[in-house]
Design a protein around this motif. Structure first.
Motif, PDB file in Angstrom:
ATOM      1  N   GLU A  91       0.851  -1.200   0.000  1.00 10.14           N
ATOM      2  CA  GLU A  91       0.000   0.000   0.000  1.00 10.14           C
ATOM      3  C   GLU A  91       0.883   1.245   0.000  1.00 10.14           C
ATOM      4  OE1 GLU A  91      -3.523   2.168   2.657  1.00 10.14           O
ATOM      5  OE2 GLU A  91      -2.428   0.428   3.447  1.00 10.14           O
ATOM      6  N   ARG A  92       0.621   2.135  -0.911  1.00 11.72           N
ATOM      7  CA  ARG A  92       1.373   3.387  -0.952  1.00 11.72           C
ATOM      8  C   ARG A  92       0.992   4.256   0.237  1.00 11.72           C
ATOM      9  NH1 ARG A  92       5.768   2.589  -3.943  1.00 11.72           N
ATOM     10  NH2 ARG A  92       5.198   1.102  -5.556  1.00 11.72           N
ATOM     11  N   LYS A  93       2.010   4.809   0.887  1.00 10.27           N
ATOM     12  CA  LYS A  93       1.761   5.572   2.103  1.00 10.27           C
ATOM     13  C   LYS A  93       1.065   6.891   1.821  1.00 10.27           C
ATOM     14  CE  LYS A  93       4.142   6.746   6.414  1.00 10.27           C
ATOM     15  NZ  LYS A  93       5.443   6.751   7.113  1.00 10.27           N
ATOM     16  N   HIS A  94       1.301   7.448   0.629  1.00 10.39           N
ATOM     17  CA  HIS A  94       0.672   8.717   0.257  1.00 10.39           C
ATOM     18  C   HIS A  94       0.037   8.569  -1.122  1.00 10.39           C
ATOM     19  CE1 HIS A  94       2.686  10.680   3.654  1.00 10.39           C
ATOM     20  NE2 HIS A  94       3.795  10.060   3.272  1.00 10.39           N
ATOM     21  N   TRP A  95      -0.952   9.409  -1.387  1.00  8.48           N
ATOM     22  CA  TRP A  95      -1.644   9.353  -2.661  1.00  8.48           C
ATOM     23  C   TRP A  95      -0.717   9.727  -3.804  1.00  8.48           C
ATOM     24  CZ3 TRP A  95      -6.324   7.252  -3.186  1.00  8.48           C
ATOM     25  CH2 TRP A  95      -7.147   7.161  -2.048  1.00  8.48           C
ATOM     26  N   ASP A  96      -0.956   9.112  -4.956  1.00  4.82           N
ATOM     27  CA  ASP A  96      -0.211   9.490  -6.161  1.00  4.82           C
ATOM     28  C   ASP A  96      -0.668  10.859  -6.651  1.00  4.82           C
ATOM     29  OD1 ASP A  96       0.898   7.039  -5.940  1.00  4.82           O
ATOM     30  OD2 ASP A  96      -0.028   6.182  -7.750  1.00  4.82           O
ATOM     31  N   LYS A  97       0.218  11.552  -7.324  1.00  5.02           N
ATOM     32  CA  LYS A  97      -0.138  12.806  -7.982  1.00  5.02           C
ATOM     33  C   LYS A  97      -0.470  12.509  -9.438  1.00  5.02           C
ATOM     34  CE  LYS A  97       2.470  15.891  -4.967  1.00  5.02           C
ATOM     35  NZ  LYS A  97       3.459  16.995  -4.898  1.00  5.02           N
ATOM     36  N   PRO A  98      -1.653  12.877  -9.880  1.00  2.00           N
ATOM     37  CA  PRO A  98      -2.085  12.488 -11.231  1.00  2.00           C
ATOM     38  C   PRO A  98      -1.229  13.141 -12.304  1.00  2.00           C
ATOM     39  CG  PRO A  98      -3.591  14.099 -10.311  1.00  2.00           C
ATOM     40  CD  PRO A  98      -2.660  13.717  -9.203  1.00  2.00           C
TER      41      PRO A  98
END
Length: 347
Positions: free
Chosen positions: A154-161
């Motif tokens: 699980e990625r700890k932070h959201w991706d930047k689109p």
């Protein structure tokens, strides 16, 4: 051609030369005679390093460098070794680089390959390719393997689109939530997939999966193609399993170091690209759910892989080719001829 009265333009067009080149050589012959046909001395400083020395430098760059503590020598090391061995009095790293570039020599680049020591490598590959081409009457051909150690990350932070002229950005940090093992059976003539996710890869897990395979294909002979994993080579286990199911199962083992022969590896490559790459899974249950959705989608629009590799030549010295066969049972599953074992596969 000039003596025959052809023009410069006609000569240039016929020989694929430029008009100035034709004019230059005609003028040189007219003024110097046959001596004008010899190439004149080129302008500029003459070569300091001759052809023989250049060949020695290239041979030096091709030598293994393990005894020097490195697998690949640097340009500076090559220059030092060349002067120490007396190949040249002195040479700069840029000069050494130009010599290597002219010969298209790149000793720092490595292309890996894997050698199989199986003495029956070609015979085994040809037998499996024959099953891919045509299933024996009243039988099914299954390609089976396990993909182990699939991490639920699980990625700890959201991706930047992504945005115009900017790629999608992904935070490096992640959280591990355990692993899963995916066992899959691919029907090579229909493209249908039977798969199961487990927490571990044990002999009991594989036997339970094979029992599910036996229930899915309750009649006829089942040809199983898999590799030489320890759980696949448990002779006593599979002898008892086969006895429970009327000896319907025939096991075919790929040669050692020849995973590219097993078609299910193509499925695993697609699964990795579409489900695992750049993904974020909150738990092993989430990973398992997405895996099941992938398998269900493949079965809704199932189709076999195009397998064009016919096999290796044996005694004839000619490439083995399959003639058209109207009696083929099921779609033809062929794969493109690989440049080398382990090359990339595509649907």
């Amino acid at each position: 051609m000039s003596h025959e009265g052809q023009t410069n333009a006609a000569i240039a067009n016929e020989l694929g030369l430029s008009l100035p080149s034709v004019s230059m050589w005609r003028a040189r012959v007219a003024s110097q005679g046959t001596a004008g046909l010899r190439e004149a001395q080129r302008p500029g400083r003459p070569r300091v390093i001759g052809d023989a020395q250049r060949l020695q430098l290239l041979a030096l760059a091709c030598e293994p460098a393990e005894r020097y503590g490195r697998s690949t020598p640097t340009l500076d090391e090559l220059c030092e070794r060349a002067t120490a061995l007396g190949v040249v009095e002195q040479i700069s790293r840029s000069h050494m680089q130009r010599i290597m570039q002219a010969a298209e020599l790149r000793p720092h680049r490595v292309r890996q390959w894997l050698h199989s020591v199986d003495p029956q490598f070609r015979e085994k590959v040809n037998a499996i390719c024959a099953l891919y081409r045509r299933a024996p009457k009243d039988s099914v051909v299954l390609s089976i393997d396990e993909k182990t150690g699939i991490q639920a990350i699980e990625r700890k932070h959201w991706d930047k689109p992504p945005r115009p002229a900017r790629l999608r950005r992904q935070e490096f940090e992640y959280i591990r939530h355990g692993t899963q093992a995916l066992t899959a059976a691919l029907d090579v003539h229909s493209g249908r997939v039977l798969a199961r996710c487990t927490d571990r890869r044990t002999q009991d897990d594989l036997v339970a999966f094979m029992e599910r395979v036996a229930r899915t294909y309750p009649r006829g002979t089942v040809h199983v193609i898999w590799d030489n994993l320890n759980t696949h080579r448990a002779y006593g286990v599979w002898k008892a399993f086969n006895a429970r199911h009327g000896d319907r199962f025939v096991f075919h083992f790929t040669p050692l170091h020849a995973s590219w022969v097993n078609q299910v590896e193509l499925l695993f490559a697609i699964y990795t690209r579409r489900i695992l790459r750049h993904a974020s899974h909150r738990s092993t249950e989430h990973l398992r759910q997405r895996t099941q959705e992938f398998v269900a989608q493949r079965n809704r629009s199932h189709k076999p892989f195009k397998w064009t590799f016919a096999g290796f030549e044996l005694q004839t010295g000619q490439p083995k080719r399959f003639p058209p066969d109207a009696n083929t049972t099921g779609p033809s599953t062929r794969r493109r001829t690989p440049a080398s074992p382990g090359s990339t596969h595509r649907t």
